[in-house]
Structures are given as C-alpha cells and as structure tokens.
Design an enzyme around this catalytic site. Structure first.
Site, PDB file in Angstrom:
ATOM      1  N   HIS A  56       0.809  -1.220   0.000  1.00  0.00           N
ATOM      2  CA  HIS A  56       0.000   0.000   0.000  1.00  0.00           C
ATOM      3  C   HIS A  56       0.842   1.270   0.000  1.00  0.00           C
ATOM      4  CE1 HIS A  56       0.403  -0.257   4.508  1.00  0.00           C
ATOM      5  NE2 HIS A  56       0.417   1.056   4.381  1.00  0.00           N
ATOM      6  N   ASP A  64      -0.146  -7.744   1.507  1.00  0.00           N
ATOM      7  CA  ASP A  64       0.315  -6.347   1.536  1.00  0.00           C
ATOM      8  C   ASP A  64       1.837  -6.309   1.601  1.00  0.00           C
ATOM      9  OD1 ASP A  64       0.443  -3.622   1.682  1.00  0.00           O
ATOM     10  OD2 ASP A  64      -0.322  -3.476   3.747  1.00  0.00           O
ATOM     11  N   SER A  99       4.312   2.081   8.176  1.00  0.00           N
ATOM     12  CA  SER A  99       3.966   1.069   7.170  1.00  0.00           C
ATOM     13  C   SER A  99       5.216   0.656   6.397  1.00  0.00           C
ATOM     14  CB  SER A  99       2.936   1.617   6.191  1.00  0.00           C
ATOM     15  OG  SER A  99       1.690   1.792   6.805  1.00  0.00           O
TER      16      SER A  99
END
Length: 256
Positions: free
Chosen positions: A67, A115, A209
């Site tokens: 992402h 992801d 992230s």
C-alpha cells in the site's frame, strides 16, 4: 531543487522542530535508534515527502508494504539509505531513484491480503557501516517471539506528523485471533498472509507502514496496518514473509 520539493522539505523540517517542543510527541515507550545499528533500514519519499519505511533485501531491492507504493508514480519516489535523521543535512546518506515497483497480483487493499511490495532501484546502494542488507527469515516463528520494529512513523496516536529521527521498539507475536476484532472494525480481514504482534505500552504508528519486523537478526514480517497506536487491545497486523505465497512473490520480484 524544484519549488515543490523545497516547500515539502521546509514543511517537514518545521514539523520536526514543533514536535520537539511538545513532550507528548515522543514515541510511546520507543527508543532512538542509530542507523548503524539497523543499517538495512531505508526511508521512502514520494514527491519530497516521507511516506513509509523499507528494508534492503539486496543492495538494489527494497522490501516494504504494497500500500506504500502500489499506486505511486515511480518517477516521484526516492529511497534514502544510511540516515538516522531524515532532515539532518550533515548525515552522509545515499539516495536512489526507482526503476520498477512490484506487488502481488492478488494484493487486496480492502482486506490487506498480500500487503507486500518490492522496489527495484535504478542503481545499487554502496555497502558500508550505515548501509547493509538483511536476510529474510527462514523459520516459522512461534507465538511469543520478540521482534524489533523500527521506522520514522508518528510518535503519538493523535499525530499525523512522522518522526524526524529513527525510532525502535519490540513487540511479541500473538495469535491472529486477537487481531480479528480490530480488523473487522477497520473493514479488513485476517488472511493466511498475516501475523499479529503487540506489546502493552508501545507499537508502530502512522508512517511505519512497510517497516521490517526483525527476529534473530532476520527480517520476518512487514508492518501492514493497525488501528490507533496506543491501545493495548489492538495488535498490529504484519505481512508474514514466511508465507509460501509471499515467498513466491519475493522470489519472482527479486529475479526481475
């Protein structure tokens, strides 16, 4: 330096200055981490702004979350290695542009499944005391195993500003069932590509992230998503690099 990048950099520096005047913007039970202790870490920037953390799995390949890069324009992304402070111009960091971006064809941003992403750089980084690769895990991790997570994400759950300096903490692997309620409230789900980890009083935060979770000196998982940063009831979800589908994707991406 173009004006867009200049103003983005100026805003980021001012954010850091303001942050250090407020005690509550210190990472929640995390610690300062010099890049020489984790030389595999890199920061990922889009249009001059920091967006995610990554790790060098080769001198030309960066592992991060899908992402972070799946919908970015590669020509606007820059990866920097060898720095502790994102905006200390006295640090001798290395910057590279992007040749290509890879993510699994079955990556699902709605559920968080698979992801994981790989950035291939235009040219390799130069190895040194502040720049080094990290090996991937080759064993399945048991519950309770401690993992180190480091990144430049926000230092408070109510902050949208990332940290100027590298921060680190430890978390422990917990059953994926503990993540299910949090995933449901986020509109996501727990799949076989994921593991969960937490530790009371500390956690990754917004901007972490793609950060690697390291156990026994090897990269075992990548920060995917969570819900808040200071709630012990909400573990963080990680993409498991030991998952067979993830490993197959990584093998294909690295052979590109």
């Amino acid at each position: 330096m173009n004006s867009r990048y200049y103003f983005a950099l100026l805003f980021a520096v001012l954010s850091c200055v303001l942050k250090y005047t407020n005690a509550h913007y210190r990472i929640w039970n995390g610690k300062y981490r010099n890049i020489e202790k984790s030389p595999y870490l890199v920061s990922i920037h889009d249009s001059g702004m920091y967006i995610c953390t990554g790790a060098l799995i080769s001198l030309q390949m960066v592992l991060t979350a899908a992402h972070c890069v799946a919908y970015s324009r590669g020509n606007l992304i820059v990866v920097e290695a060898g720095i502790t402070d994102l905006y200390d111009t006295n640090e001798d960091g290395q910057m590279r542009g992007v040749e290509s971006i890879h993510h699994p064809c079955d990556y699902n941003p709605k559920t968080g499944h698979m992801d994981i992403g790989v950035i291939k750089l235009h040219s390799p980084f130069k190895r040194g005391s502040r720049v080094e690769i990290i090996e991937l895990c080759d064993t399945i991790l048991n519950l309770g195993i401690k993992m180190r997570v480091s990144g430049w994400g926000a230092t408070s759950g109510d902050s949208e500003r990332h940290s100027c300096t590298l921060q680190t903490t430890h978390v422990n692997i917990v059953p994926t069932q503990e993540c299910a309620p949090m995933a449901a409230t986020s509109g996501k789900m727990i799949t076989e590509s994921m593991i969960c980890a937490k530790r009371d009083g500390t956690s990754p935060c917004q901007g972490d992230s793609g950060a690697p979770a390291v156990a026994n000196g090897k990269l075992c998982a990548v920060v995917s998503y969570g819900k808040g940063c200071e709630n012990p009831d909400y573990p963080t979800v990680y993409t498991d690099v030991n998952n067979a589908n993830v490993r197959n994707f990584l093998s294909d991406a690295m052979s590109d």
